[in-house]
Design an enzyme around this catalytic site. Structure first.
Site, PDB file in Angstrom:
ATOM      1  N   ASP A   1      -4.840  -9.402  -0.085  1.00 32.32           N
ATOM      2  CA  ASP A   1      -5.008  -8.704   1.120  1.00 32.32           C
ATOM      3  C   ASP A   1      -5.975  -9.124   2.094  1.00 32.32           C
ATOM      4  O   ASP A   1      -5.852 -10.322   2.623  1.00 32.32           O
ATOM      5  CB  ASP A   1      -4.771  -7.401   0.679  1.00 32.32           C
ATOM      6  CG  ASP A   1      -4.726  -6.465   2.075  1.00 32.32           C
ATOM      7  OD1 ASP A   1      -4.777  -6.872   3.189  1.00 32.32           O
ATOM      8  OD2 ASP A   1      -4.828  -5.106   1.865  1.00 32.32           O
ATOM      9  N   HIS A  32       0.886  -1.384   0.141  1.00 33.69           N
ATOM     10  CA  HIS A  32      -0.119   0.128  -0.038  1.00 33.69           C
ATOM     11  C   HIS A  32       0.731   1.318  -0.068  1.00 33.69           C
ATOM     12  O   HIS A  32       0.672   2.206   0.975  1.00 33.69           O
ATOM     13  CB  HIS A  32      -1.110  -0.023   1.346  1.00 33.69           C
ATOM     14  CG  HIS A  32      -1.643  -1.189   1.576  1.00 33.69           C
ATOM     15  ND1 HIS A  32      -2.657  -1.853   0.492  1.00 33.69           N
ATOM     16  CD2 HIS A  32      -1.903  -1.802   2.740  1.00 33.69           C
ATOM     17  CE1 HIS A  32      -3.283  -2.765   1.268  1.00 33.69           C
ATOM     18  NE2 HIS A  32      -2.780  -2.933   2.376  1.00 33.69           N
TER      19      HIS A  32
HETATM   20  C1  NGQ Z   1      -4.132  -5.244   8.505  1.00 34.64           C
HETATM   21  N1  NGQ Z   1      -4.889  -4.401   6.608  1.00 34.64           N
HETATM   22  O1  NGQ Z   1      -3.042  -5.399   9.317  1.00 34.64           O
HETATM   23  O2  NGQ Z   1      -4.807  -6.284   8.307  1.00 34.64           O
HETATM   24  C2  NGQ Z   1      -4.171  -3.958   7.896  1.00 34.64           C
HETATM   25  C3  NGQ Z   1      -5.332  -3.026   8.463  1.00 34.64           C
HETATM   26  C4  NGQ Z   1      -4.018  -1.735  10.107  1.00 34.64           C
HETATM   27  C5  NGQ Z   1      -4.932  -3.424   5.573  1.00 34.64           C
HETATM   28  N2  NGQ Z   1      -4.238  -2.307   5.670  1.00 34.64           N
HETATM   29  C6  NGQ Z   1      -4.740  -2.854   9.996  1.00 34.64           C
HETATM   30  N3  NGQ Z   1      -5.392  -3.476   4.583  1.00 34.64           N
HETATM   31  O3  NGQ Z   1      -3.421  -1.156   9.122  1.00 34.64           O
HETATM   32  O4  NGQ Z   1      -3.543  -1.241  10.989  1.00 34.64           O
HETATM   33 ZN    ZN Z   2      -2.197  -5.851   4.687  1.00 32.03          ZN
END
Ligand code: NGQ
Ligand code: ZN
Length: 457
Positions: A322, A271
């Site tokens: 993801d 990202h």
């Molecule tokens: C995650 N997911 O760690 O699963 C993350 C969200 C975060 C994405 N960034 C949680 N799509 O970034 O704190």
């Molecule tokens: Zn992630």
């Protein structure tokens, strides 16, 4: 030594006619000449390399569709989604994780992914206490990958703080946490399991979650263990985190990382959504992979990556599923291009004068960048690479009247029927005629687990 033959196979410079592939102990050897056909088994008209999936949180597969309703008074955002995700994560134990991941990995294989990078941070019991075996959750993923027959790059993930200000983990984040020593012990423990289908790297959850000093110590330690170990990080997904980074560190996230770590080809910046023009050029020059997850990034309302500028600067990229609201390299690559078309009001944005096909441009990048981020020699039908390949379904009406120059564009841009018919991983067939060899059992076990989780059990 098994030998195969394809009318056309996707070699590093595009489709070549009359390709023979010999498989020797999970590795392949490719030759192009009709004469080399010999006794080889004909696979089909079109064969392409298996696709690496460079970003997965397997447990999130089982909550796909549960976060698409507007919440009470709140304005829905990434951060409200994250609360729904945390509530779900808090219910998943090792056996649940194994069942969910195995089902997900079967779906990935059928869609054409042959290697998956697991960005794994669900380490401990929900209250933060380690399991009797502190590696239990990691091992659940290893077992799931083995059952499904997919290659795994396991990225145990370091998670220490709840924000850029160094605040402690919230109650729901407690099961993610490690100190540096405990984390490095886990990495060492997993590394002894490495094999042709299991690679171990590390992930730093995000700049929010890893203090500067810990980042330095861990990077030094893994450099000692293996100078080529993959290092992944969530970097600049949300405007909110970019603003926090600017406020507390006086730099954009990518800028800060490039100033404080030796980012190179081992790295995957997941990202890398919000980049200035200078960051775009600097990141491209490092040789690191930008890890893009277009369907999840759309689902979470993240923003759009500056694709054209990054490609112009020579940047490497790959795709990941993801959160698994979609499990398809086709959809990731298609939406990578479509996002750009929508914002620029042009067509064929990723293509160039040198490679005029959008599909071929995207495929070539995702194979090379995905392989690099996986830390495994795959993603290409070339000598010494792991023997991962996909046979497209040449009986599909979608491929009628298509010459080799239009096959990849048709695969990526012509509809939703899955064109992947057979899938080989490390020399073994795991999907034939669209069926995975163990899909019925794995799906039944998944159903039981998810129904129990839904009942709150
Ligand atoms: C995650 N997911 O760690 O699963 C993350 C969200 C975060 C994405 N960034 C949680 N799509 O970034 O704190
Ligand atoms: Zn992630």
């Amino acid at each position: 030594m098994p030998a195969y033959f394809a009318d056309y196979a996707w070699l590093p410079h595009g489709f070549a006619a009359d390709v023979r592939v010999d498989v020797d102990h999970a590795a392949l050897h490719a030759t192009t000449t009709q004469a080399a056909r010999g006794e080889a088994e004909r696979l089909g008209r079109y064969v392409v390399p298996g696709m690496p999936n460079l970003h997965s949180h397997a447990f999130q597969r089982a909550m796909a569709g549960l976060a698409e309703r507007r919440g009470g008074n709140s304005e829905d955002s990434f951060w409200t989604w994250r609360e729904v995700m945390y509530a779900f994560a808090g219910r998943v134990g090792p056996d649940d994780l194994r069942a969910i991941a195995a089902q997900l990995y079967v779906e990935m294989l059928k869609a054409g992914y042959t290697q998956v990078c697991e960005f794994h941070y669900l380490h401990h019991q929900p209250d933060g206490t380690p399991y009797a075996d502190p590696a239990a959750m990691s091992l659940a993923l290893v077992e799931a990958a083995r059952e499904a027959g997919i290659g795994l790059t396991l990225l145990p993930t370091l998670y220490m703080t709840g924000g850029f200000d160094g605040r402690p983990l919230s109650e729901r984040q407690r099961r993610f946490g490690h100190d540096v020593d405990g984390f490095l012990r886990l990495v060492e423990r997993l590394r002894v399991l490495e094999s042709p289908t299991l690679r171990v790297g590390i992930a730093l959850h995000s700049l929010r979650a890893v203090p500067e000093e810990a980042l330095r110590v861990v990077l030094e330690a893994v450099q000692q263990m293996d100078g080529r170990m993959p290092v992944h990080i969530h970097i600049a997904e949300q405007i909110g985190e970019v603003q926090d980074c600017l406020a507390l560190r006086n730099a954009q996230p990518v800028e800060w990382l490039l100033d404080h770590a030796e980012v190179d080809r081992r790295w995957c910046l997941v990202h890398a959504t919000h980049l200035t023009e200078a960051e775009t050029r600097r990141l491209a020059a490092t040789g690191a992979v930008a890890g893009l997850c277009p369907t999840t990034e759309a689902n979470l309302g993240d923003g759009l990556f500056p694709l054209r500028a990054y490609l112009d600067a020579g940047g490497a990229l790959g795709v990941g599923s993801d959160s698994h609201i979609s499990v398809s390299p086709v959809e990731e690559l298609r939406w990578l291009e479509y996002g750009q078309r929508l914002i620029t009001r042009h067509r064929n944005v990723s293509a160039s004068a040198a490679v005029p096909s959008s599909g071929e441009t995207l495929l070539a990048h995702a194979l090379a960048g995905g392989a690099q981020a996986s830390g495994v020699t795959l993603g290409a039908l070339e000598d010494g690479a792991r023997a991962d390949l996909l046979v497209l379904d040449d009986a599909s009406p979608l491929l009628a009247g298509r010459d080799a120059a239009h096959v990849v564009d048709t695969w990526l841009f012509a509809g939703n029927a899955n064109l992947v018919r057979d899938v080989m991983v490390a020399g073994e067939w795991v999907v034939r005629e669209g069926r995975h060899h163990d899909e019925t059992r794995i799906a039944a076990r998944y159903r039981d687990v998810v129904e129990r989780l839904a009942r709150g059990g």
